[in-house]
Design a protein around this motif. Structure first.
Motif, mmCIF file in Angstrom:
data_model
loop_
_atom_site.group_PDB
_atom_site.id
_atom_site.type_symbol
_atom_site.label_atom_id
_atom_site.label_comp_id
_atom_site.label_asym_id
_atom_site.label_seq_id
_atom_site.Cartn_x
_atom_site.Cartn_y
_atom_site.Cartn_z
ATOM 1 N N GLY A 40 0.857 -1.332 -0.064
ATOM 2 C CA GLY A 40 -0.181 -0.149 -0.045
ATOM 3 C C GLY A 40 0.790 1.202 -0.044
ATOM 4 N N VAL A 41 1.979 1.232 0.725
ATOM 5 C CA VAL A 41 2.824 2.433 0.970
ATOM 6 C C VAL A 41 3.591 2.444 -0.405
ATOM 7 N N LEU A 42 3.735 1.433 -1.280
ATOM 8 C CA LEU A 42 4.559 1.530 -2.293
ATOM 9 C C LEU A 42 3.684 2.090 -3.628
ATOM 10 N N TRP A 43 2.481 1.804 -3.414
ATOM 11 C CA TRP A 43 1.640 2.354 -4.467
ATOM 12 C C TRP A 43 1.484 3.863 -4.336
ATOM 13 N N GLU A 44 1.189 4.212 -2.890
ATOM 14 C CA GLU A 44 0.967 5.541 -2.479
ATOM 15 C C GLU A 44 2.222 6.396 -2.995
ATOM 16 N N HIS A 45 3.343 5.926 -2.431
ATOM 17 C CA HIS A 45 4.450 6.809 -2.933
ATOM 18 C C HIS A 45 4.866 6.867 -4.296
ATOM 19 N N SER A 46 4.875 5.528 -4.949
ATOM 20 C CA SER A 46 5.040 5.584 -6.234
ATOM 21 C C SER A 46 4.228 6.518 -7.156
ATOM 22 N N ARG A 47 2.871 6.839 -6.784
ATOM 23 C CA ARG A 47 1.874 7.603 -7.285
ATOM 24 C C ARG A 47 2.385 9.163 -7.076
ATOM 25 N N LEU A 48 2.939 9.309 -6.146
ATOM 26 C CA LEU A 48 3.330 10.770 -5.729
ATOM 27 C C LEU A 48 4.469 11.022 -6.696
ATOM 28 N N GLN A 49 5.439 10.350 -6.770
ATOM 29 C CA GLN A 49 6.574 10.386 -7.323
ATOM 30 C C GLN A 49 6.318 10.541 -8.883
ATOM 31 N N CYS A 50 5.229 9.699 -9.430
ATOM 32 C CA CYS A 50 4.913 9.784 -10.798
ATOM 33 C C CYS A 50 4.286 11.092 -11.045
ATOM 34 N N GLY A 51 3.443 11.668 -10.123
ATOM 35 C CA GLY A 51 2.805 13.044 -10.457
ATOM 36 C C GLY A 51 3.634 14.067 -10.430
ATOM 37 N N ARG A 52 4.785 13.786 -9.662
ATOM 38 C CA ARG A 52 5.981 14.751 -9.291
ATOM 39 C C ARG A 52 6.569 14.948 -10.746
ATOM 40 N N LEU A 53 7.053 13.883 -11.251
ATOM 41 C CA LEU A 53 7.652 13.772 -12.582
ATOM 42 C C LEU A 53 6.928 14.200 -13.593
ATOM 43 N N LEU A 54 5.537 14.004 -13.695
ATOM 44 C CA LEU A 54 4.757 14.614 -15.001
ATOM 45 C C LEU A 54 4.667 15.847 -14.897
ATOM 46 N N LEU A 55 4.553 16.553 -13.632
ATOM 47 C CA LEU A 55 4.398 17.893 -13.570
ATOM 48 C C LEU A 55 5.688 18.708 -13.887
ATOM 49 N N ARG A 56 6.855 17.988 -13.703
ATOM 50 C CA ARG A 56 7.903 18.663 -14.195
ATOM 51 C C ARG A 56 8.292 18.369 -15.614
ATOM 52 N N THR A 63 11.644 18.541 -22.596
ATOM 53 C CA THR A 63 11.007 17.300 -22.818
ATOM 54 C C THR A 63 9.575 17.419 -23.526
ATOM 55 N N MET A 64 9.061 18.524 -23.552
ATOM 56 C CA MET A 64 7.877 18.501 -24.435
ATOM 57 C C MET A 64 8.275 18.500 -25.852
ATOM 58 N N ILE A 65 9.297 19.212 -26.178
ATOM 59 C CA ILE A 65 9.653 19.140 -27.553
ATOM 60 C C ILE A 65 9.990 17.773 -28.017
ATOM 61 N N GLN A 66 10.939 17.112 -27.182
ATOM 62 C CA GLN A 66 11.363 15.772 -27.912
ATOM 63 C C GLN A 66 10.139 14.661 -27.548
ATOM 64 N N ALA A 67 9.141 14.855 -26.735
ATOM 65 C CA ALA A 67 8.056 14.139 -26.750
ATOM 66 C C ALA A 67 6.941 14.357 -27.584
ATOM 67 N N LEU A 68 6.926 15.400 -27.995
ATOM 68 C CA LEU A 68 5.489 15.843 -28.568
ATOM 69 C C LEU A 68 5.939 16.338 -29.918
#
Length: 293
Positions: A40-56, A63-68
């Motif tokens: 449960g902690v793995l899922w919660e903390h991974s989700r937070l890290q995922c959101g941090r990276l997506l926002l960054r 990143t936007m130029i290379q990805a899109l």
């Protein structure tokens, strides 16, 4: 109604905690306590890290130029320069091979930019600061892979939309259309695992140069760039069975019809193989990077 002895004692303990030097107020007792190593902690903390990276990434122009932007412009360029020639040689529209190829190119180059960001976080000490927090030790790596999958999915949607404006169509129904969006995720997971492992290597390994050369070779020697029969006979087996060609053949068959099972199984095999080879180096390298400062 008069207070009970237990209530009076609870209030006294609260006042005592609030009056403790260095504490402005009393924090409530936690209603649940979970181990840092629980799922449960793995899922919660991974989700937070995922959101941090997506926002960054969303706030980073590179990143936007290379990805899109870069993949979309590459798609238009291939359509203008090679589209009619490939269509005349194969008898079907080249867009059915070009769009899947550019989807994979966007996944690969986006992973390279992400790997550069990972190395920057390591050198700046951000990974070390995360490592000192009471978080699940695997959350950083798992959250990064989750963010990679979201990025690949969004990039795929954008490229398919651009391809449809140039003539690409989904002709095989809803099921194949949904499955065609899964293929880049399978391919991207294996590639992201490899690039993450390379990004955590010690020293100043020329990561961008090395992986960019690999991406360029894969981009120009696959079945989406030109038909396999256009390559020299001795090179055709290599081109036909390299990971990009397998994924391209799968997506092309899902879009316009044709055999799907063989190229799809090859795509899965390539991805599983890359994950199996690079997961341990990625985990060890990520932990070493987090502990180095």
């Amino acid at each position: 109604m008069s207070e009970t002895v237990e209530t009076q004692q609870a209030r006294a303990r609260s006042r005592e905690r609030a009056g403790t030097p260095g504490r402005a107020f009393a924090y409530p007792e936690p209603d649940r306590i979970r181990s840092e190593s629980s799922l449960g902690v793995l899922w919660e903390h991974s989700r937070l890290q995922c959101g941090r990276l997506l926002l960054r990434w969303a706030r980073d122009p590179a990143t936007m130029i290379q990805a899109l932007i870069y993949p979309a412009l590459t798609l238009v360029m291939f359509r203008i320069v090679l589209g009619d020639s490939i269509t005349a040689a194969t008898g079907y529209s080249s867009i059915f091979g070009t769009v899947p190829m550019i989807v994979l190119v966007g996944a690969m180059f986006g992973s390279v930019v992400s790997a550069v960001g990972l190395r920057t976080e390591r050198d700046s000490g951000l990974l070390s600061r995360f490592h000192t927090l009471p978080v699940h030790r695997s959350a950083g790596l798992v959250g990064r892979l989750m963010a990679e999958m979201v990025r690949v999915f969004v990039t795929s949607l954008v490229i398919f939309a651009a391809g449809m404006a140039l003539g690409f169509r989904f002709t095989q129904g809803l099921g194949p259309t949904l499955l065609i969006l899964v293929v880049p995720l399978i391919f991207g997971l294996g590639f992201a695992m490899m690039v993450t492992a390379l990004a955590t290597l010690p020293g100043r390994t020329p990561l961008v140069e090395t992986v960019s050369i690999l991406c360029t070779l894969l981009m120009f020697f696959n079945s989406g760039f030109v038909p396999v029969m256009a390559y020299p006979s001795w090179l055709q087996p290599v081109v036909a069975n390299q990971p990009m060609s397998c994924a391209i053949d799968t997506m092309r068959a899902l879009a316009m019809g044709g055999p799907v099972a063989e190229p799809f199984l090859k795509t899965v095999a390539w991805s599983v193989g890359m994950v199996a080879v690079f997961v341990v180096p990625a985990v060890v390298g990520y932990r070493r990077s987090a502990e180095q400062n």
